[in-house]
Design an enzyme around this catalytic site. Structure first.
Site, PDB file in Angstrom:
ATOM      1  N   GLU A 323       0.709  -1.128   0.169  1.00 29.15           N
ATOM      2  CA  GLU A 323       0.094   0.121  -0.145  1.00 29.15           C
ATOM      3  C   GLU A 323       0.876   1.226  -0.264  1.00 29.15           C
ATOM      4  O   GLU A 323       1.931   1.343   0.762  1.00 29.15           O
ATOM      5  CB  GLU A 323      -1.030  -0.225   1.389  1.00 29.15           C
ATOM      6  CG  GLU A 323      -2.188  -1.324   1.701  1.00 29.15           C
ATOM      7  CD  GLU A 323      -2.555  -1.512  -0.073  1.00 29.15           C
ATOM      8  OE1 GLU A 323      -2.998  -0.609  -0.609  1.00 29.15           O
ATOM      9  OE2 GLU A 323      -2.624  -2.645  -0.393  1.00 29.15           O
ATOM     10  N   CYS A 357      -1.605   8.990   4.767  1.00 32.09           N
ATOM     11  CA  CYS A 357      -1.201   8.774   2.867  1.00 32.09           C
ATOM     12  C   CYS A 357      -3.310   8.901   2.727  1.00 32.09           C
ATOM     13  O   CYS A 357      -3.048   9.535   1.309  1.00 32.09           O
ATOM     14  CB  CYS A 357      -1.452   7.285   2.871  1.00 32.09           C
ATOM     15  SG  CYS A 357      -2.191   6.037   4.074  1.00 32.09           S
TER      16      CYS A 357
END
Ligand code: NAD
Length: 571
Positions: A323, A357
């Site tokens: 990720e 993020c």
């Protein structure tokens, strides 16, 4: 150096409870008869830390004690602590001269030893009954939410400069949720079995991967390191963990928590140090069975390339789960409530200094709403206090280190030259790495600050003509290589529907009338596509499926004794 490892109130016996590798039940069960079910997972409630609350008193005391000590963080292989003498300091981002401890760098040889220790541990661990494996993580969750809560929160607040709320939702709640929900997803996976025709029994044996999983974690969430390691481990895998250098304190306490919960030595090995040197040995190892990574897109791409170049040398095809970065958006429709949009943008962009993020970093606002929204956002931003997270009145702390401070500073300088800084733009690095929440306006939707991941408290807005809503959605979709999170703010249902279709591939976590951050395990499984990662959804059954290699078993109860089939008989 003193090293107060166990939290003040931790039960003394827990660390001693760790079984040796030899104690594992090689037969693969604990002699227990009965269809066992683990407790139903529920999300850990977020504590308020309101003035005078017991949790606040407890945490303040733990913070004061931790700030006063210096922890000597070793390499941990097969439960053995190794101090190499080659060390780096652990400091507070908001008071960068304040040393919290040091960590020892592993050598390339230690990586090889960690792999060997992991493979040795797997001989037992892979054969434990799954209920006994996950019981360790369920226990870790309860220790974390009880006696270890203030330790993990204090380490995250001091070492990563999170406010108490940002730490609580990460190091306490999200980590406990990962432990509890993943245990439940493991139960669901194991329960999934094929049908059996007459006279036979078909089974699925959910084998762990043959080899080790290389878990590499980012600095920004304590819970992520805990998940990258334990999700594969729950399913019988063994792990070599490379934690991020700038979140070493909290990562070390996660390791200690797992040991206290009874994790057998060697199942997860803690390997701090130079990422390139460690990565090289781990990624080129014949026994590499998987990579569980969260971090930047560039690092993940380089890892993938190394694996590709070494394909011929692996025992199996390594599972690659990563990720990665984001350039997350908030798009406001002319029908939106401007105050709802302003709050979504401010919270989404500036909590934890924009170092999520999922943090909002590009904003699209219709001209008709811009004046109201701008006034509201500027007023909120002027109210936001930036400073030492030990003072609970601060909404923002410092960015993680000098490198981040300098990188974000370059973006601020670019904004001053090539766009309009509406609010903020200041940076002070003398005491801590402080950057003011910053709002930049650009007329060019493809301006650098609208496209690149900054990973700091900088939000860039593009104001569009109300009539150009459809074109704006196309711009949002095409502007950046990432596709992690995004939010649409509108009261008109048709606009929400249109945006959901137009931006279907622009975000793996898509929000309607909310900020684009704050995903909760079990509720909004997390992960994006395009350059944002493999989208295996952290904290979900889809992620856990990557860490098993099912074996199909067919048993025939009354096997054939004649090779001939009936159709061969005489006409
Ligand atoms: P980073 O990529 O700099 O580092 C991540 C980890 O990789 C660290 O442990 C680092 O030491 C290690 N690493 C670096 N080079 C390596 C190499 N050559 N071999 C092996 N390991 C190596 O990321 P960061 O600054 O710690 O975290 C921020 C990044 O993480 C941002 O891009 C952010 O978007 C991303 N992130 C993504 C998610 C998500 O779920 N998509 C979640 C959190 C963070």
């Amino acid at each position: 150096m003193s090293s107060t490892l166990a939290p003040k109130a931790a039960p003394a016996a827990t660390a001693a409870a760790a079984p040796t590798a030899a104690a594992g039940a090689s037969a693969g069960h604990s002699g227990f008869n009965g269809g066992r079910r683990i407790p139903q997972a529920v999300n850990e409630p977020v504590k308020s830390y309101a003035p005078g609350s017991p949790e606040k008193l407890d945490l303040k005391a733990r913070i004061a004690a931790m700030a006063d000590e210096q922890v000597d963080i070793p390499v941990v292989i097969a439960g053995r602590e190794i101090r190499t003498g080659n060390t780096s300091k652990v400091t507070m981002p908001h008071a960068h001269r304040h040393v919290l401890g040091q960590f020892h760098h592993a050598t390339a040889q230690h990586v090889g030893e960690a792999v060997a220790a992991a493979r040795e541990a797997q001989r037992d661990w892979a054969n434990w009954a799954w209920e006994d494996r996950v019981a360790i993580f369920l226990k870790a969750a309860d220790l974390l939410c009880g006696p270890w809560r203030s330790t993990l929160n204090a380490a995250t607040m001091l070492g990563q400069s999170k406010t108490v709320f940002q730490s609580e939702i990460d190091a306490a709640c999200e980590l406990a949720d990962f432990f509890r929900f993943n245990a439940q997803y493991a139960q669901e996976i194991y329960a999934e079995q094929p049908v059996s025709g007459p006279g036979m029994w078909n089974q699925m044996d959910y084998r762990p991967l043959e080899g080790f999983v290389f878990a590499v974690s980012p600095f920004n969430f304590t819970a992520i390191g805990g998940n990258l390691t334990t999700a594969p481990a729950m399913l019988g895998n063994v792990v070599v963990w490379k934690p991020a250098s700038s979140s070493m304190l909290s990562s070390y306490y996660v390791m200690k928590l797992l040991e206290a919960a009874g994790l057998p030595p060697g199942v997860i090995n803690f390997i701090p140090g130079d990422p390139v040197a460690i990565g090289k040995v781990a990624l080129e190892h014949r026994d590499l069975a998987g990579v569980h990574f969260t971090g930047s897109t560039g690092v993940f791409n380089a890892m993938w390339k190394t694996i590709g170049a070494n394909m011929a040398s692996y025992r199996s095809y390594p599972r690659i789960v990563g990720e990665t970065g984001g350039k997350d958006f908030v798009v406001v429709h002319p029908s939106a409530d401007p105050q709802v949009a302003a709050v979504a943008a401010v919270r989404g962009a500036f909590e934890f200094q924009g170092q999520k993020c999922s943090a909002a970093s590009r904003l699209y606002v219709p001209r008709s709403l811009w004046k109201t929204m701008k006034e509201s956002m500027v007023s909120m931003m002027q109210d936001i206090a930036v400073g030492d997270t030990r003072d609970f009145r601060n909404f923002m702390g410092a960015v993680i280190d000098r490198k981040a401070f300098d990188r974000i500073g370059e973006y601020l300088a670019d904004a001053k030259r090539n766009a309009t800084v509406i609010q903020g733009g200041g940076a002070r690095g003398d005491l801590g790495w402080f950057i003011d929440p910053t709002l930049v306006e650009t007329k060019d939707p493809s301006y650098r600050l609208m496209c690149e991941e900054i990973f700091g408290p900088v939000l860039t807005v593009h104001v569009y003509d109300d009539a150009r809503w459809h074109e704006t959605l196309a711009i949002v979709d095409a502007t950046s290589p990432y596709a992690l999170t995004g939010a649409v703010i509108a009261q008109d249902r048709a606009a929400l529907v249109e945006a959901s279709v137009a931006l279907r591939n622009a975000a793996g976590n898509f929000y309607l009338n909310d900020k684009c951050t704050g995903a909760v395990v079990g509720q909004q499984p997390f992960g994006g596509a395009r350059a944002s990662g493999t989208n295996d959804k952290a904290g979900s059954k889809w992620n856990l499926m990557r860490w098993v290699s099912p074996r199909t078993i067919k048993e025939t109860f009354a096997p054939a004794t004649d090779y001939r089939y009936p159709f061969l008989a005489a006409e």
